[in-house]
Design an enzyme around this catalytic site. Sequence first.
Site, PDB file in Angstrom:
ATOM      1  N   SER A  56       0.825  -1.202   0.000  1.00 55.64           N
ATOM      2  CA  SER A  56       0.000   0.000   0.000  1.00 55.64           C
ATOM      3  C   SER A  56       0.867   1.262   0.000  1.00 55.64           C
ATOM      4  O   SER A  56       1.663   1.462  -0.919  1.00 55.64           O
ATOM      5  CB  SER A  56      -0.958  -0.044   1.193  1.00 55.64           C
ATOM      6  OG  SER A  56      -1.989   0.885   1.049  1.00 55.64           O
TER       7      SER A  56
ATOM      8  N   HIS B 225      -7.506  -5.773  -0.273  1.00 50.51           N
ATOM      9  CA  HIS B 225      -6.330  -4.923  -0.075  1.00 50.51           C
ATOM     10  C   HIS B 225      -5.348  -5.558   0.921  1.00 50.51           C
ATOM     11  O   HIS B 225      -4.145  -5.556   0.705  1.00 50.51           O
ATOM     12  CB  HIS B 225      -6.767  -3.547   0.425  1.00 50.51           C
ATOM     13  CG  HIS B 225      -5.661  -2.551   0.511  1.00 50.51           C
ATOM     14  ND1 HIS B 225      -4.974  -2.101  -0.591  1.00 50.51           N
ATOM     15  CD2 HIS B 225      -5.103  -1.912   1.582  1.00 50.51           C
ATOM     16  CE1 HIS B 225      -4.050  -1.225  -0.223  1.00 50.51           C
ATOM     17  NE2 HIS B 225      -4.110  -1.102   1.084  1.00 50.51           N
TER      18      HIS B 225
ATOM     19  N   ASP C 124      -9.657  -5.246  -4.578  1.00 53.83           N
ATOM     20  CA  ASP C 124      -9.113  -4.269  -3.632  1.00 53.83           C
ATOM     21  C   ASP C 124     -10.057  -3.074  -3.560  1.00 53.83           C
ATOM     22  O   ASP C 124     -10.246  -2.359  -4.540  1.00 53.83           O
ATOM     23  CB  ASP C 124      -7.722  -3.832  -4.104  1.00 53.83           C
ATOM     24  CG  ASP C 124      -6.959  -3.021  -3.074  1.00 53.83           C
ATOM     25  OD1 ASP C 124      -7.597  -2.238  -2.334  1.00 53.83           O
ATOM     26  OD2 ASP C 124      -5.728  -3.153  -3.020  1.00 53.83           O
TER      27      ASP C 124
END
Length: 273
Positions: free
Chosen positions: A95, A253, A224
Amino acid sequence: MSAIKVKDGTEIYYKDWGTGQPLFFHHGWPLSGDDWDNQMMFFLKRGYRVIAHDRRGHGRSSQVSGGHDMDTYAADVAAVTEALDLKDAIHIGHSTGGGEAIHYAANLGKGRVAKVVLISAVTPLMVQTENNPDGVPMAIFDEIREGTAFNRAQYFADFTIPFYGYNREGAKISQGIRDNWWRQGMMGSVKAHHDGVKAFSETDFTEDLKSVDIPVLVLHGEDDQIVPFPISGAKAIKLLKNGKLISYPGFPHGMPATEAATINRDLLAFIQS
């Protein structure tokens, strides 16, 4: 506690275990190096040296007022890698950590980085702009800032549901995974988390992606809900000179936690390739 003090006096906490080729793990917002526990143990048992730091204002690092931008994040990473004299390292970012990893590799890591892995990464650019019309509207990031600044405990608890895809039919919810996310988030500084939204949403990593020649693996879940695959992994792979993409139907995610066996297997294959 292992920590180094960087130029502005901020203490950056890190874990450094084992010997062998170094794997440096970059965590996502608003977490800490603890988010990599599964991967750290997996690769430690396979003979690698594993390192994970807590970004400034996150986890056990100093809760400083400033420096919550991608250039400073990368400089902090550089300070840790230089202090530990890491060479031939593989940098693995999830991320926001994916943005940090590629920004470091492209600008400060030359000669020290062998490969990069971008997992559910915010690259190349998240926010909607004239040049990025299919990006996420700024209003969404303003909502994240508002919830983080003034309702953080409940906002973070709620955030775990889409983060791990626990709002999908048939999802097997792990309360432990949710609680661990919340625990990590609440360890950090509310100001760092608030300011960090700008860093992960508005930093344009296009030139970073274009400039690196080293192998880069892009792993992204097609379901995601936090960093949508069409505007991130699907675009990032097209900018890389030496990239490989693996996308996963249905993965969320937070797939390094919920789908650790698959992610660890694919990471190992890339590292050994």
